[in-house]
Design an enzyme around this catalytic site. Structure first.
Site, PDB file in Angstrom:
ATOM      1  CE  LYS A  76      -2.225  -1.449   3.476  1.00  0.00           C
ATOM      2  NZ  LYS A  76      -3.202  -2.219   4.930  1.00  0.00           N
ATOM      3  CG  ASP A 118       4.432  -5.692 -11.498  1.00  0.00           C
ATOM      4  OD1 ASP A 118       3.908  -6.911 -10.318  1.00  0.00           O
ATOM      5  OD2 ASP A 118       2.718  -6.088 -12.267  1.00  0.00           O
ATOM      6  CG  ASP A 142       1.702 -13.802  -9.048  1.00  0.00           C
ATOM      7  OD1 ASP A 142       1.106 -14.317  -8.036  1.00  0.00           O
ATOM      8  OD2 ASP A 142       1.098 -12.575  -8.715  1.00  0.00           O
ATOM      9  CG  HIS A 288      -2.121 -14.615   2.121  1.00  0.00           C
ATOM     10  ND1 HIS A 288      -4.033 -14.465   1.929  1.00  0.00           N
ATOM     11  CD2 HIS A 288      -2.273 -13.227   1.367  1.00  0.00           C
ATOM     12  CE1 HIS A 288      -4.116 -13.047   0.928  1.00  0.00           C
ATOM     13  NE2 HIS A 288      -2.935 -12.112   1.088  1.00  0.00           N
ATOM     14  CD  GLN A 290      -1.559 -20.383  -3.625  1.00  0.00           C
ATOM     15  OE1 GLN A 290      -1.393 -20.097  -5.304  1.00  0.00           O
ATOM     16  NE2 GLN A 290      -2.877 -19.484  -3.510  1.00  0.00           N
TER      17      GLN A 290
HETATM   18  O1  F6P Z   1       1.468 -10.456  -6.771  1.00  0.00           O
HETATM   19  C1  F6P Z   1       1.387 -11.342  -5.489  1.00  0.00           C
HETATM   20  C2  F6P Z   1       0.179 -12.076  -4.662  1.00  0.00           C
HETATM   21  O2  F6P Z   1       0.298 -12.809  -4.215  1.00  0.00           O
HETATM   22  C3  F6P Z   1      -1.105 -12.588  -6.404  1.00  0.00           C
HETATM   23  O3  F6P Z   1      -0.638 -13.153  -6.951  1.00  0.00           O
HETATM   24  C4  F6P Z   1      -2.534 -12.064  -5.121  1.00  0.00           C
HETATM   25  O4  F6P Z   1      -3.427 -11.436  -5.878  1.00  0.00           O
HETATM   26  C5  F6P Z   1      -1.712 -10.840  -4.155  1.00  0.00           C
HETATM   27  O5  F6P Z   1      -0.775 -10.468  -4.263  1.00  0.00           O
HETATM   28  C6  F6P Z   1      -2.738 -10.983  -2.532  1.00  0.00           C
HETATM   29  O6  F6P Z   1      -1.341 -10.067  -2.380  1.00  0.00           O
HETATM   30  P1  F6P Z   1      -2.581  -9.630  -1.212  1.00  0.00           P
HETATM   31  O7  F6P Z   1      -3.313 -10.220  -0.225  1.00  0.00           O
HETATM   32  O8  F6P Z   1      -1.198  -9.594  -0.568  1.00  0.00           O
HETATM   33  O9  F6P Z   1      -3.123  -7.710  -1.397  1.00  0.00           O
END
Ligand code: F6P
Length: 364
Positions: A76, A118, A142, A288, A290
């Site tokens: 954020k 990115d 990703d 999460h 993953q």
């Molecule tokens: O970009 C990595 C990632 O794990 C995406 O696969 C997923 O959409 C996103 O982050 C979720 O991020 P968060 O829950 O931390 O906002």
């Protein structure tokens, strides 16, 4: 003594700590560098009081197999879009980048290594354009960056997703059910595709190829004789039916810029029922899981290679570039090149051909 700052930004990813440790260890053999870390991406520099920590041997000892990041992270805000509350309670984004660069100068920071995906590397590029000595290290589960053959954390996520498919196969088979597993990957289906192939799923739905629900149903029905049979489906969070939008979650976090994806497994279940599927369906969202926990050996090794390379780039003054794995070399690319296009699954991708070759249906 020269100071090099490490920043971890964006979503966390297994292997971040191995990169941090490798940078510190490599820097130890140079006598005139001190490594410091900013807490919670660039917020540690922007916050008052400043939150930076000295990263010495003791601090990084044994962290190579720990998940998360000892420096913490955030996806954020950031220096170009710092959230500020207005008098009426609404929020605005303020550009604090100039102020941050002045503060870094005051803190004696000569070089910055920004470990992130990115979004973070877009920040690196803008800061480099403003004159900051910055190097990017690619991080994302990703695997959606084209400029590197692989990112660390990705194989760990694939492993976790595959283990989930393995477990779901046994329960699907026991109950004659359709089991849908939703995995991460936003707009790149690499985790889903790999887990489907490795786990032996029958159907795999990816963000790159919007699916036809009737074709998905046909593939499901093919697996059942009368009521007996089972199906495992791996669906990427960014998948969607032809003509439909992404499945999203509510988004109330201040400064969070991405669309929050999630819930597509349930969307698919309902679409299948509406299309006439009479089999019992259950859904699992891996989420999460993953991203957390211990990185597998491959990711620890890649992360360590990235860390050593990043610090050597600092020594050589190769700023404005991102570390990149180009088999068999650990090399680098300009930040501009690194951000040009995302790495997505194409129809002629080798693994896609393999998956189709073994009969996995993509609902297309
Ligand atoms: O970009 C990595 C990632 O794990 C995406 O696969 C997923 O959409 C996103 O982050 C979720 O991020 P968060 O829950 O931390 O906002």
């Amino acid at each position: 003594m020269k100071r090099c700052l490490i920043v971890t930004g964006g979503g966390d990813c297994p292997g971040l700590n191995a990169v941090i440790r490798a940078i510190v260890k490599r820097a130890n053999s140079e006598k005139n560098w001190e490594i410091v870390g900013s807490i919670e991406a660039f917020n540690g520099i922007l916050n008052e009081p400043t939150e930076i920590v000295i990263l010495d041997d003791e601090k990084v000892s044994g962290i190579h197999y720990q998940g998360g990041t000892i420096l913490q992270t955030t996806n954020k805000g950031g220096p170009f879009a710092w959230p500020v509350k207005n008098r009426d309670g609404s929020w605005s984004a303020v550009d604090r980048s100039e102020e941050m660069l002045r503060k870094m100068q005051y803190l004696g920071i000569e070089a910055v290594i920004n470990i992130g995906g990115d979004g973070s590397q877009r920040i690196s590029k803008r800061l480099h354009d403003m004159g900051l000595n910055i190097i990017g290290v690619p991080k994302t589960i990703d695997n959606d960056l084209t400029a590197t053959d692989s990112t660390f954390g990705y194989q760990t996520a694939v492993q976790i997703a595959t283990e989930a498919v393995d477990k779901l196969v046994t329960t699907a088979a026991s109950h004659n059910r359709v089991l849908i597993l939703e995995v991460m990957g936003r707009y790149a289906g690499w985790i889903a595709l790999n887990a489907a192939v490795a786990g032996g799923a029958e159907i795999c739905l990816l963000p790159e190829f919007p699916y036809d629900i009737d074709k998905v149903l046909q593939s499901v029905n093919k697996r059942f004789e009368r009521d007996r049979g089972f199906v495992n489906i791996v669906i990427s969070e960014g998948a969607r039916a032809i003509g439909k939008d992404y499945a999203t979650l509510s988004q109330e976090e201040i400064g969070y810029e991405n669309r929050r994806l999630g819930g597509v497994a349930n969307v698919l279940m309902n679409q299948l029922k509406e299309a006439g599927c009479e089999h019992s369906i259950r859904t699992t969202v891996l989420g999460h899981l993953q991203r957390g926990g211990i990185p597998i050996a491959y990711d620890r090794v890649l992360a360590t290679q990235f860390g050593v390379k990043a610090f050597e780039m600092v020594l050589n003054g190769e700023y404005g570039r991102m570390v990149s794995y180009q088999h068999p070399y650990i090399s680098s690319v300009s930040l501009e090149e690194a951000l040009q296009q995302p790495n997505i699954v194409e129809m002629d991708t080798a693994l896609m051909k393999t998956a189709r070759g073994i009969g996995i249906s993509f609902g297309i």
